[in-house]
Structures are given as C-alpha cells and as structure tokens.
Design a protein around this motif. Structure first.
Motif, mmCIF file in Angstrom:
data_model
loop_
_atom_site.group_PDB
_atom_site.id
_atom_site.type_symbol
_atom_site.label_atom_id
_atom_site.label_comp_id
_atom_site.label_asym_id
_atom_site.label_seq_id
_atom_site.Cartn_x
_atom_site.Cartn_y
_atom_site.Cartn_z
ATOM 1 N N GLY A 89 2.195 18.724 -2.552
ATOM 2 C CA GLY A 89 3.147 18.220 -3.597
ATOM 3 C C GLY A 89 4.734 18.185 -2.628
ATOM 4 N N LYS A 90 4.526 19.306 -2.031
ATOM 5 C CA LYS A 90 5.910 19.615 -1.145
ATOM 6 C C LYS A 90 5.666 19.155 -0.051
ATOM 7 C CE LYS A 90 8.402 23.204 1.309
ATOM 8 N NZ LYS A 90 8.757 24.655 1.947
ATOM 9 N N GLU A 91 4.710 17.892 0.320
ATOM 10 C CA GLU A 91 5.090 17.989 1.155
ATOM 11 C C GLU A 91 5.077 16.001 1.128
ATOM 12 O OE1 GLU A 91 4.731 18.745 5.099
ATOM 13 O OE2 GLU A 91 4.683 16.458 4.925
ATOM 14 N N ILE A 92 4.069 15.920 0.178
ATOM 15 C CA ILE A 92 4.719 13.969 -0.699
ATOM 16 C C ILE A 92 6.057 14.471 -0.789
ATOM 17 C CG2 ILE A 92 4.001 13.087 -2.619
ATOM 18 C CD1 ILE A 92 1.435 14.198 -2.894
ATOM 19 N N ALA A 93 6.663 15.053 -0.986
ATOM 20 C CA ALA A 93 8.384 15.191 -1.675
ATOM 21 C C ALA A 93 8.871 14.846 -0.135
ATOM 22 C CB ALA A 93 8.653 16.123 -2.058
ATOM 23 N N ARG A 94 8.098 15.681 0.991
ATOM 24 C CA ARG A 94 9.109 15.415 2.388
ATOM 25 C C ARG A 94 8.630 14.172 3.108
ATOM 26 N NH1 ARG A 94 8.371 20.183 4.955
ATOM 27 N NH2 ARG A 94 10.828 20.311 5.109
ATOM 28 N N SER A 95 7.778 13.833 2.556
ATOM 29 C CA SER A 95 7.264 12.396 3.496
ATOM 30 C C SER A 95 7.783 11.510 2.561
ATOM 31 C CB SER A 95 5.691 12.475 3.233
ATOM 32 O OG SER A 95 4.849 12.261 2.051
ATOM 33 N N TYR A 96 8.458 11.214 1.485
ATOM 34 C CA TYR A 96 8.456 10.087 0.693
ATOM 35 C C TYR A 96 10.677 10.290 0.783
ATOM 36 C CZ TYR A 96 4.628 9.393 -2.928
ATOM 37 O OH TYR A 96 3.387 9.266 -3.543
ATOM 38 N N ALA A 97 11.335 11.468 0.576
ATOM 39 C CA ALA A 97 11.651 11.573 1.176
ATOM 40 C C ALA A 97 12.630 10.887 2.910
ATOM 41 C CB ALA A 97 12.721 12.798 1.421
ATOM 42 N N LYS A 98 11.784 11.506 3.894
ATOM 43 C CA LYS A 98 11.354 10.390 5.039
ATOM 44 C C LYS A 98 11.571 8.792 5.021
ATOM 45 C CE LYS A 98 9.482 14.451 7.923
ATOM 46 N NZ LYS A 98 8.402 14.391 8.681
ATOM 47 N N GLU A 99 10.840 8.777 3.745
ATOM 48 C CA GLU A 99 10.668 6.841 4.026
ATOM 49 C C GLU A 99 11.889 6.566 2.781
ATOM 50 O OE1 GLU A 99 8.641 5.071 5.219
ATOM 51 O OE2 GLU A 99 7.251 6.531 5.897
ATOM 52 N N VAL B 289 -3.205 13.957 3.381
ATOM 53 C CA VAL B 289 -2.965 13.820 2.086
ATOM 54 C C VAL B 289 -1.731 13.318 1.455
ATOM 55 C CG1 VAL B 289 -3.057 14.284 -0.775
ATOM 56 C CG2 VAL B 289 -4.756 15.072 1.259
ATOM 57 N N SER B 290 -0.305 13.099 2.184
ATOM 58 C CA SER B 290 0.945 12.792 1.869
ATOM 59 C C SER B 290 1.248 11.691 2.336
ATOM 60 C CB SER B 290 2.047 13.778 2.621
ATOM 61 O OG SER B 290 2.006 13.864 3.773
ATOM 62 N N ASN B 291 -0.436 10.952 3.710
ATOM 63 C CA ASN B 291 -0.439 9.990 3.792
ATOM 64 C C ASN B 291 -0.219 8.457 3.391
ATOM 65 O OD1 ASN B 291 1.324 10.082 6.931
ATOM 66 N ND2 ASN B 291 -0.773 10.388 7.683
ATOM 67 N N ILE B 292 -1.831 9.060 2.070
ATOM 68 C CA ILE B 292 -2.192 8.323 1.037
ATOM 69 C C ILE B 292 -1.642 8.097 0.111
ATOM 70 C CG2 ILE B 292 -4.220 8.444 -0.081
ATOM 71 C CD1 ILE B 292 -5.987 10.292 1.512
ATOM 72 N N ALA B 293 -0.226 9.452 0.049
ATOM 73 C CA ALA B 293 0.578 9.450 -1.464
ATOM 74 C C ALA B 293 1.235 8.403 -0.622
ATOM 75 C CB ALA B 293 1.182 10.543 -1.776
ATOM 76 N N ILE B 294 2.131 7.856 0.138
ATOM 77 C CA ILE B 294 3.267 7.258 0.921
ATOM 78 C C ILE B 294 2.595 5.449 0.329
ATOM 79 C CG2 ILE B 294 4.387 5.988 2.241
ATOM 80 C CD1 ILE B 294 4.394 8.773 3.858
ATOM 81 N N PHE B 295 1.480 5.451 1.193
ATOM 82 C CA PHE B 295 0.750 4.335 1.160
ATOM 83 C C PHE B 295 0.111 3.993 -0.532
ATOM 84 C CE2 PHE B 295 -3.364 2.069 0.305
ATOM 85 C CZ PHE B 295 -3.180 0.155 1.314
ATOM 86 N N LEU B 296 -0.139 4.613 -1.497
ATOM 87 C CA LEU B 296 -0.341 4.626 -2.199
ATOM 88 C C LEU B 296 1.122 4.372 -3.431
ATOM 89 C CD1 LEU B 296 -3.406 6.731 -3.257
ATOM 90 C CD2 LEU B 296 -3.254 3.748 -3.256
ATOM 91 N N ALA B 297 1.774 4.820 -3.513
ATOM 92 C CA ALA B 297 3.715 4.751 -3.523
ATOM 93 C C ALA B 297 4.824 3.192 -3.261
ATOM 94 C CB ALA B 297 3.840 6.065 -3.083
ATOM 95 N N SER B 298 3.876 3.095 -2.173
ATOM 96 C CA SER B 298 4.982 1.845 -1.618
ATOM 97 C C SER B 298 3.839 0.364 -2.151
ATOM 98 C CB SER B 298 5.143 2.159 -0.179
ATOM 99 O OG SER B 298 3.111 1.545 0.119
ATOM 100 N N ASP B 299 4.510 -0.487 -1.324
ATOM 101 C CA ASP B 299 4.071 -2.091 -1.984
ATOM 102 C C ASP B 299 2.933 -2.494 -0.586
ATOM 103 O OD1 ASP B 299 5.882 -1.804 -3.390
ATOM 104 O OD2 ASP B 299 7.824 -3.182 -2.353
ATOM 105 N N GLU B 300 3.147 -1.785 -0.463
ATOM 106 C CA GLU B 300 1.635 -2.253 0.968
ATOM 107 C C GLU B 300 0.522 -1.856 0.379
ATOM 108 O OE1 GLU B 300 2.179 0.716 4.206
ATOM 109 O OE2 GLU B 300 3.616 0.300 5.187
#
Ligand code: NAD
Length: 253
Positions: free
Chosen positions: A19-29, A224-235
C-alpha cells in the motif's frame, strides 16, 4: 509520470508494504493521496516522507474493520481534497495459515472483518460519491489465494475468493455508471506481511507451501504498484471486473 494527474486516491493499509508503494507511485503519477492505516506512527511517517518529496498526502487513521472509521475515511478525504476518484482496498492481514481443522474463531472473525467486510464497507461508502462525480475506479487487493485453493489458510482463501467475487459484482452492476472495479492477485511479495503472522499453524503452513518451489520468483512492491497504476488509470479503460494474477506465472502451472 502524468497518468493520475488531478486524481484523488484513498489507499488503505498504505503505512507499509504494498500500500505504501502504491501511494508513492500514484503520487509520482500526479495523484493526491490519502494515506489510510491503523498504525498511526507508520501513516504519519509515510505522509511526512511523501510531503518531503513534494507530493500531496493526507493521513487518516482508520481501522478498516470499524464501520465509523471507514465512513470517516471517505468523508475526511472528500472534505480535504473535495473529491475521491480512486479507492484502493489494500489493507489486509493473514490467517496464520490455519487449515480447516485448525481454524480459530478469533482468526476467522479478524480476517473476515478486515479483509472482507472492510472492503465491502469502503466500496459501499464511496460508490454513491463516484456516481455523483460521474465515475471512479476501485482497485482491490486479493491474492493468488483468491484464485487457487491450496496456497493459504482456509479463512484467507475464503475471503480473497470473496474479494474476487465482489469485484466482479461491482464491475458488472456499476460499470454502466462509469465505475470500474478490478483486483490484483499477487503471489508472495517481499513485505512484512508473513513476518506479521505469529503462531503459524504448522500443518497449514506445510501443506500451503508444498508448491512454493514452483513459484518463479518473489515479487516486489514496485511490480505490484505498476499494475495498480495501470488499473487505476485510463490506460485500462476497457478492463472491468478482472482478477489479475501477479505471480510470474505460478498459478499458470
Ligand atoms: N505480501 C504478500 O506476499 C501478499 C501476497 C498476496 C496478497 N497480499 C495482500 O496485499 C495486501 C497488503 O499486504 P502487505 O504485504 O503490504 O502487508 P503489510 O503487513 O506489509 O502491510 C499491511 C498494512 O495494512 C495495515 N493494516 C492492517 N490491518 C489494518 C486495518 N484493520 N485497518 C487499517 N490498516 C490496516 C498495516 O498497518 C500495514 O501498514 C493485503 O491485502 C494482503 O492480503 C500480500
């Protein structure tokens, strides 16, 4: 790094691990992130780290097993950032690998309350807001134990299967209103998750790990966060209701 610009994301269990890495990766995006965790020290540290890196992060102390906490998490996020676009239901605990004959009622209840009821309540609370806003995206964190039978304890396997079912239910029923709901099903990921489990059921541990030598590799939180970015984004706009195995092909065998 602009795939989530102007988005607001709540990530539960984001004081540590995946979860922490997802948060950081989302913030970076480009997203504004709500760090939701019941470990106050960990959540404050995460908010401080992300803020120091120049990101917008807001912390909410929440036990996802408590309804009022979950409702307050969503209300506070909306009050702070004016809206929520993304919900990541990531907070979860293990079940000491308790096999069916050894399930303890306290473990069963804890795993159901946190890993299942917590996810339901967060979706129940956020969906009306998503509808009002014209849509939103939910990313649930299941497990390879949500797609296969023998790789975890009974309670954990049961609730992760249920998370996959809830994901499909929400996707099919709310897709027409602009809501996408998908789930990630990781195999072993390098975090403190396993170490956080005390008093393992020795029989359950032995039988659940029989096939572990066939697991191609232990994953990283970044994978895992790479997948979470993809699933959250319009991609991933055409993807709704899937459970995506993140196991390097382990379950394909
Ligand atoms: N690590 C793995 O091997 C693995 C594999 C498959 C699935 N998962 C799933 O990924 C998710 C995250 O696991 P992780 O490995 O990052 O675990 P972790 O133990 O490293 O981190 C979990 C975080 O969730 C928080 N948390 C736990 N219970 C909570 C509650 N009731 N309310 C609010 N916050 C709570 C903890 O404080 C912690 O910050 C879980 O749902 C887990 O089932 C993990």
């Amino acid at each position: 790094m602009t795939r989530l610009v102007n988005k607001v994301a709540i990530i539960t269990g984001s004081g540590a691990g995946i979860g922490k890495e997802i948060a950081r990766s989302y913030a970076k995006e480009g997203a504004k992130v709500v760090i939701a965790d019941f470990n106050e020290e960990a959540l404050n540290a995460t908010v401080a780290e992300l803020t120091a890196e120049g990101f917008e992060a807001f912390g909410v102390k929440v036990n996802v097993a408590v309804e009022e906490d979950v409702n307050r998490m969503v209300d506070d996020a909306i009050a702070h950032f004016s809206k929520v676009d993304i919900l990541v239901n990531n907070a979860g605990v293990g079940d000491q690998m308790q096999a069916a004959a050894n399930v303890q009622d306290a473990t069963w209840s804890r795993v159901i309350d946190i890993n299942l009821t917590g996810v339901m309540r967060a979706m129940r609370k956020v969906i009306p807001h998503f509808i009002e806003n014209g849509g939103g995206t939910i990313v649930n964190m299941a497990s390879i134990s949500g797609l296969t039978g023998g790789r975890g304890g009974l309670a954990y396997t049961a609730v992760k299967h249920a998370v996959v079912g809830m994901t499909k239910n929400v996707a099919s029923q709310y897709g027409p209103q602009g809501i996408r709901c998908n789930t990630i099903a990781p195999a072993q990921i390098a975090t403190n998750f396993a170490a956080n489990m005390q008093d393992m059921d020795q029989f359950g541990l032995e039988v659940a790990t029989r096939g572990v030598n066939l697991m191609p590799k232990v994953g990283t939180v970044e994978e895992v966060s790479n997948i979470a970015i993809f699933l959250a984004s319009d991609e991933s706009s055409l993807i709704n209701g899937v459970a995506l195995a993140a196991d390097a092909g382990w379950s394909a065998y």
